[in-house]
Design a protein around this motif. Sequence first.
Motif, PDB file in Angstrom:
ATOM      1  N   PRO A   1      89.060   1.413  32.412  1.00 38.46           N
ATOM      2  CA  PRO A   1      89.132   2.824  32.773  1.00 38.46           C
ATOM      3  C   PRO A   1      87.741   3.458  32.780  1.00 38.46           C
ATOM      4  O   PRO A   1      86.982   3.341  31.821  1.00 38.46           O
ATOM      5  N   GLY A   2      87.398   4.113  33.878  1.00 34.13           N
ATOM      6  CA  GLY A   2      86.115   4.807  33.950  1.00 34.13           C
ATOM      7  C   GLY A   2      84.949   3.870  33.719  1.00 34.13           C
ATOM      8  O   GLY A   2      84.943   2.725  34.167  1.00 34.13           O
ATOM      9  N   ASP A   3      83.948   4.358  32.980  1.00 32.41           N
ATOM     10  CA  ASP A   3      82.752   3.546  32.725  1.00 32.41           C
ATOM     11  C   ASP A   3      82.676   3.100  31.267  1.00 32.41           C
ATOM     12  O   ASP A   3      81.587   2.931  30.719  1.00 32.41           O
ATOM     13  N   VAL A   4      83.838   2.915  30.642  1.00 27.46           N
ATOM     14  CA  VAL A   4      83.853   2.514  29.236  1.00 27.46           C
ATOM     15  C   VAL A   4      83.143   1.178  29.051  1.00 27.46           C
ATOM     16  O   VAL A   4      83.110   0.341  29.944  1.00 27.46           O
ATOM     17  N   ARG A   5      82.583   0.972  27.858  1.00 26.21           N
ATOM     18  CA  ARG A   5      81.853  -0.250  27.535  1.00 26.21           C
ATOM     19  C   ARG A   5      82.607  -1.134  26.547  1.00 26.21           C
ATOM     20  O   ARG A   5      82.122  -2.201  26.193  1.00 26.21           O
ATOM     21  N   ALA A   6      83.800  -0.697  26.122  1.00 25.47           N
ATOM     22  CA  ALA A   6      84.591  -1.502  25.190  1.00 25.47           C
ATOM     23  C   ALA A   6      86.025  -0.995  25.208  1.00 25.47           C
ATOM     24  O   ALA A   6      86.272   0.197  25.399  1.00 25.47           O
ATOM     25  N   VAL A   7      86.964  -1.924  25.036  1.00 26.78           N
ATOM     26  CA  VAL A   7      88.377  -1.554  24.906  1.00 26.78           C
ATOM     27  C   VAL A   7      88.971  -2.354  23.752  1.00 26.78           C
ATOM     28  O   VAL A   7      88.580  -3.495  23.488  1.00 26.78           O
ATOM     29  N   GLU A   8      89.919  -1.740  23.066  1.00 25.71           N
ATOM     30  CA  GLU A   8      90.597  -2.415  21.954  1.00 25.71           C
ATOM     31  C   GLU A   8      91.752  -3.282  22.443  1.00 25.71           C
ATOM     32  O   GLU A   8      92.152  -4.232  21.788  1.00 25.71           O
ATOM     33  N   ARG A   9      92.299  -2.915  23.597  1.00 23.06           N
ATOM     34  CA  ARG A   9      93.354  -3.703  24.223  1.00 23.06           C
ATOM     35  C   ARG A   9      93.111  -3.685  25.727  1.00 23.06           C
ATOM     36  O   ARG A   9      92.491  -2.764  26.260  1.00 23.06           O
ATOM     37  N   THR A  10      93.589  -4.704  26.419  1.00 23.70           N
ATOM     38  CA  THR A  10      93.382  -4.743  27.855  1.00 23.70           C
ATOM     39  C   THR A  10      94.241  -3.679  28.533  1.00 23.70           C
ATOM     40  O   THR A  10      95.390  -3.460  28.144  1.00 23.70           O
TER      41      THR A  10
ATOM     42  N   SER B   1     102.989  -3.521  31.840  1.00 20.09           N
ATOM     43  CA  SER B   1     101.980  -4.238  31.078  1.00 20.09           C
ATOM     44  C   SER B   1     101.742  -5.585  31.759  1.00 20.09           C
ATOM     45  O   SER B   1     102.509  -6.002  32.642  1.00 20.09           O
ATOM     46  N   SER B   2     100.696  -6.276  31.330  1.00 20.34           N
ATOM     47  CA  SER B   2     100.452  -7.614  31.880  1.00 20.34           C
ATOM     48  C   SER B   2     101.615  -8.550  31.572  1.00 20.34           C
ATOM     49  O   SER B   2     102.007  -9.375  32.415  1.00 20.34           O
ATOM     50  N   ALA B   3     102.187  -8.422  30.379  1.00 19.25           N
ATOM     51  CA  ALA B   3     103.332  -9.257  30.019  1.00 19.25           C
ATOM     52  C   ALA B   3     104.517  -8.965  30.928  1.00 19.25           C
ATOM     53  O   ALA B   3     105.225  -9.888  31.366  1.00 19.25           O
ATOM     54  N   GLN B   4     104.734  -7.702  31.231  1.00 20.81           N
ATOM     55  CA  GLN B   4     105.843  -7.339  32.113  1.00 20.81           C
ATOM     56  C   GLN B   4     105.589  -7.810  33.542  1.00 20.81           C
ATOM     57  O   GLN B   4     106.525  -8.249  34.230  1.00 20.81           O
ATOM     58  N   ALA B   5     104.339  -7.724  33.996  1.00 23.66           N
ATOM     59  CA  ALA B   5     104.009  -8.233  35.328  1.00 23.66           C
ATOM     60  C   ALA B   5     104.226  -9.739  35.399  1.00 23.66           C
ATOM     61  O   ALA B   5     104.729 -10.255  36.405  1.00 23.66           O
ATOM     62  N   SER B   6     103.865 -10.450  34.329  1.00 27.95           N
ATOM     63  CA  SER B   6     104.099 -11.891  34.277  1.00 27.95           C
ATOM     64  C   SER B   6     105.587 -12.205  34.335  1.00 27.95           C
ATOM     65  O   SER B   6     106.020 -13.143  35.021  1.00 27.95           O
TER      66      SER B   6
ATOM     67  N   ALA C   1      97.066 -11.195  30.849  1.00 30.12           N
ATOM     68  CA  ALA C   1      95.911 -10.290  30.773  1.00 30.12           C
ATOM     69  C   ALA C   1      94.591 -11.026  30.600  1.00 30.12           C
ATOM     70  O   ALA C   1      93.531 -10.484  30.954  1.00 30.12           O
ATOM     71  N   PHE C   2      94.625 -12.241  30.063  1.00 31.49           N
ATOM     72  CA  PHE C   2      93.389 -12.954  29.755  1.00 31.49           C
ATOM     73  C   PHE C   2      93.098 -14.072  30.754  1.00 31.49           C
ATOM     74  O   PHE C   2      92.203 -14.879  30.539  1.00 31.49           O
ATOM     75  N   LYS C   3      93.868 -14.104  31.857  1.00 29.78           N
ATOM     76  CA  LYS C   3      93.596 -15.066  32.916  1.00 29.78           C
ATOM     77  C   LYS C   3      92.944 -14.354  34.098  1.00 29.78           C
ATOM     78  O   LYS C   3      93.060 -13.141  34.266  1.00 29.78           O
ATOM     79  N   THR C   4      92.282 -15.141  34.928  1.00 26.64           N
ATOM     80  CA  THR C   4      91.589 -14.583  36.086  1.00 26.64           C
ATOM     81  C   THR C   4      91.986 -15.343  37.348  1.00 26.64           C
ATOM     82  O   THR C   4      92.450 -16.491  37.288  1.00 26.64           O
ATOM     83  N   THR C   5      91.771 -14.695  38.481  1.00 28.95           N
ATOM     84  CA  THR C   5      92.019 -15.281  39.797  1.00 28.95           C
ATOM     85  C   THR C   5      90.769 -15.086  40.639  1.00 28.95           C
ATOM     86  O   THR C   5      90.055 -14.095  40.481  1.00 28.95           O
ATOM     87  N   VAL C   6      90.505 -16.019  41.534  1.00 29.65           N
ATOM     88  CA  VAL C   6      89.315 -15.888  42.379  1.00 29.65           C
ATOM     89  C   VAL C   6      89.395 -14.585  43.155  1.00 29.65           C
ATOM     90  O   VAL C   6      90.439 -14.193  43.668  1.00 29.65           O
ATOM     91  N   ALA C   7      88.273 -13.883  43.203  1.00 27.03           N
ATOM     92  CA  ALA C   7      88.235 -12.562  43.817  1.00 27.03           C
ATOM     93  C   ALA C   7      88.256 -12.652  45.339  1.00 27.03           C
ATOM     94  O   ALA C   7      87.768 -13.620  45.940  1.00 27.03           O
ATOM     95  N   THR C   8      88.806 -11.632  45.945  1.00 25.72           N
ATOM     96  CA  THR C   8      88.759 -11.491  47.398  1.00 25.72           C
ATOM     97  C   THR C   8      87.314 -11.511  47.871  1.00 25.72           C
ATOM     98  O   THR C   8      86.461 -10.824  47.312  1.00 25.72           O
ATOM     99  N   TYR C   9      87.040 -12.323  48.876  1.00 25.21           N
ATOM    100  CA  TYR C   9      85.728 -12.497  49.505  1.00 25.21           C
ATOM    101  C   TYR C   9      84.756 -13.332  48.679  1.00 25.21           C
ATOM    102  O   TYR C   9      83.587 -13.475  49.045  1.00 25.21           O
TER     103      TYR C   9
END
Length: 303
Positions: free
Chosen positions: A130-139, A198-203, A243-251
Amino acid sequence: MPNEERVRVRVADRQLVVSNLGKVLYPATGFTKAQVIEYYVKIAPVLLPHIAGRPLTLKRYPDGVDGEFFYQKNVPQGTPDWVRTARVPAPGSTMNRDQVTYVVADDLPTLIWAANLANLEIHTPQWRLPGDVRAVERTPDPDLVVFDLDPGPPATIVECCRVAELLRPALTARGLDPLAKTSGNKGMQLLARISGHSSAQASELAKEVAEELAAAHPDLVTAKMTKRLRTGKVFIDWSQNNAFKTTVATYSLRARSEPTVSTPVTWDEVAACRAEHQLRFTSDEVLDRVAEHGDLLEPLLAG
């Protein structure tokens, strides 16, 4: 670009030092580091909106695609202080870290700085900071849900297209509007905007759809990761929504023999695909496609 070992260049409002520009990173085609950087400069207007605010997992090939590579999540040593970073929880980290400090590429200088590290591939999660935050406690909650279609040989992207055509109405019936892109490797991904999950719900949503299709089309689709069950079928990898997995980005470039790209495609192209080469695009071809069609995945950025 010239071939001096170290060259100082201005990228937007930053001074960068780039190096080894003449180094060949794709030996089969002679594609150099300078060409990698040039591609990312040219594709940046459509690439950056898709990765902005997303922590980057870098996949670096210092000796080219035929050499050793490594994934880099934590910020590299020597990272300039103007590069945005963000500290994110990292449960299950292989480095036994509770948190990882990632690079976040919101601008062209950061993208080119990463490319100069021989970062060929860009991988991101399905959520944004969210925004320009530099840290989050949860994804944060995801803004995308992804269906990663992975063909088990002898299946190819052609079979992925048939599965994508089955997935599309299943997702539309759930209020989702999926768009397609190639992985730039063997398979493809479908992406749709999502909110209130949530990421769990999306999964769980992705798993439900994958299992539904696997039950209806057992000769073509599997929702199980087990390798022996995937021969000749398309595995719908619903777990990429973790939430802790990644996918190759578009382009993003891919580290194949040629500089192929994870490329947005139209549903007409998906329907027409009958051979692998039809949906294999190199960097030059992708730049031409963007010049002609714009960003086919721009609807994912709305809102």
